[in-house]
Design an enzyme around this catalytic site. Structure first.
Site, PDB file in Angstrom:
ATOM      1  N   GLU A   1       0.875  -1.179   0.000  1.00 37.42           N
ATOM      2  CA  GLU A   1       0.000   0.000   0.000  1.00 37.42           C
ATOM      3  C   GLU A   1       0.905   1.219   0.000  1.00 37.42           C
ATOM      4  O   GLU A   1       1.891   1.271   0.746  1.00 37.42           O
ATOM      5  CB  GLU A   1      -0.883  -0.023   1.257  1.00 37.42           C
ATOM      6  CG  GLU A   1      -1.710   1.237   1.440  1.00 37.42           C
ATOM      7  CD  GLU A   1      -2.551   1.198   2.723  1.00 37.42           C
ATOM      8  OE1 GLU A   1      -3.027   0.123   3.113  1.00 37.42           O
ATOM      9  OE2 GLU A   1      -2.710   2.281   3.320  1.00 37.42           O
TER      10      GLU A   1
ATOM     11  N   GLU B   1      -2.177  11.690   3.103  1.00 38.31           N
ATOM     12  CA  GLU B   1      -2.990  11.137   4.185  1.00 38.31           C
ATOM     13  C   GLU B   1      -2.825  11.965   5.447  1.00 38.31           C
ATOM     14  O   GLU B   1      -1.735  12.457   5.753  1.00 38.31           O
ATOM     15  CB  GLU B   1      -2.579   9.684   4.485  1.00 38.31           C
ATOM     16  CG  GLU B   1      -3.565   8.986   5.398  1.00 38.31           C
ATOM     17  CD  GLU B   1      -3.181   7.541   5.711  1.00 38.31           C
ATOM     18  OE1 GLU B   1      -2.066   7.123   5.372  1.00 38.31           O
ATOM     19  OE2 GLU B   1      -4.009   6.854   6.321  1.00 38.31           O
TER      20      GLU B   1
END
Ligand SMILES: *[C@@H]1O[C@H](CO)[C@@H](O)[C@H](O)[C@H]1NC(C)=O
Ligand SMILES: *[C@@H]1O[C@H](CO)[C@@H](O)[C@H](O)[C@H]1NC(C)=O
Ligand SMILES: *[C@@H]1O[C@H](CO)[C@@H](O)[C@H](O)[C@H]1NC(C)=O
Ligand SMILES: *[C@@H]1O[C@H](CO)[C@@H](O)[C@H](O)[C@H]1NC(C)=O
Length: 336
Positions: free
Chosen positions: A155, A160
């Site tokens: 990932e 974020e």
């Protein structure tokens, strides 16, 4: 430091039986650094803009239960569009937003959107231009890529953060035997610091390896105040690296669709095969854009990221989500 920092994982959690790889020595590090300074010619592969994001043959809307236990109802494409949570403006900007009109009671779930490409990628250059991104208490937005068998296919979290964060956190999650070497910190932007070295992730230890970009323009309100900007992620077998450019500083080669990463200076984050065999840990990634509401990291960092009260109480008030929207110019992919 960022306990539960990222639960952006795909269910079901499969076995963590990772592939054991050899350890990577000095010659690999040199190879990575050399590769970093080689001009690669990139050719445009996919250019997602406007209606592309609502085209079911290109992007799908995830509407299952949130794997990260948020107070969120991810919407189908039809529902997101009929509720005004996903639409294309007249100027071609795509909006993906959290519901900011419905009053809820504490503990109820709020509607939001999570989309992913139908196509999978095994490397390349990924460039995303956002005019604005979501922020605010109880929000957890992310722009990321992920393989189907988490964490073994990896990932890559490019943008974020949670709540009122004023910095971006860039993270890799992987199977066993993948880490950042601390020496890489001298090769990234002076605004970036390594937060955690270990990329290998499991359900019980899921921080991932992280860089924190302290440039307030890189995330949330600070990002939006500059009219957003561009994030670029280059993924080769030697390295994965990211750059951030605030709106006024987007290089012309990006605007001209002839991107040349070797001209961009030190990246905001660099993960190289000096500590991780990139080629075997990251594969078949779809590109994802979502805004979670509460859930793991949002709640564990609620007060440390500028919010008071509880996440559930915050979710109940619609106006708390007036800034919870992605304004997307485009997402482009390039191959060499
Ligand atoms: C990249 O290579 C060029 C030509 O060899 C050199 O002048 C330049 O300093 C190198 N840049 C970096 C960041 O190593
Ligand atoms: C959706 O995307 C596909 C693949 O690019 C294209 O062939 C099709 O025309 C698009 N559909 C619409 C409605 O634009
Ligand atoms: C670091 O962030 C500051 C504040 O936004 C900015 O002025 C500066 O250009 C950044 N430095 C780099 C190397 O990106
Ligand atoms: C919801 O958020 C949008 C985007 O910030 C804003 O334009 C709109 O006025 C908000 N809606 C309400 C009912 O406040």
């Amino acid at each position: 430091m960022h306990f539960l920092s990222s639960f952006l994982l795909s269910l079901p959690l499969l076995s963590l039986a990772g592939h054991r790889t050899r350890s990577f020595g000095q010659q690999h590090r040199r190879a990575a650094l050399k590769a970093r300074n080689t001009t690669t010619t990139y050719v445009l592969e996919d250019f997602y803009q406007g209606q592309s994001f609502l085209n079911s043959s290109l992007w799908t809307f995830f509407d299952d239960t949130d794997p990260t236990a948020g107070l969120v109802n991810y919407q189908s494409s039809a529902d997101a569009q009929s509720k005004g949570l996903a639409y294309v403006q007249e100027d071609g900007t795509t909006i993906l937003k959290v519901d900011n009109t419905t009053t809820l009671t504490s503990g109820q779930y709020r509607d939001s959107v999570r989309i992913a490409t139908t196509k999978s990628y095994n490397g390349g250059l990924f460039i995303a231009d956002f005019y604005a991104m979501p922020y605010g208490c109880a929000t957890w937005p992310a722009f990321w890529t992920v393989g189907p068998n988490w964490p073994n296919q990896g990932e890559i979290d490019i943008i974020e953060g949670v709540n009122l964060n004023t910095h971006n956190q860039i993270t890799l999650h992987s199977g066993d035997d993948c880490a950042i070497q601390s020496t890489l910190s001298s090769l990234v932007s002076s605004n970036s610091t390594i937060g955690n070295l270990q990329c290998a992730s499991s359900a019980s230890s899921n921080t991932g390896c992280t860089y924190i970009d302290s440039d307030a323009r890189s995330y949330g309100k600070g990002f939006n105040q500059q009219g957003g900007g561009v994030y670029a992620m280059e993924w080769t077998n030697e390295a994965i690296q990211m750059w951030f450019f605030s709106r006024a500083h987007i290089p012309s080669d990006i605007t001209n669709k002839t991107p040349n990463p070797s001209s961009w200076g030190n990246p905001a984050a660099l993960f190289s095969n000096s500590g991780c065999d990139i080629g075997s840990h990251f594969s078949d990634h779809t590109i994802t854009i979502n805004t979670d509401v509460c859930g793991g990291w949002t709640e564990s960092a609620f007060s440390s990221s500028g919010c008071s009260g509880t996440c559930a109480d915050t979710v109940a008030v619609a106006s708390n989500f007036d800034n919870a929207q992605w304004s997307i110019n485009y997402v482009a992919t390039y191959q060499s």
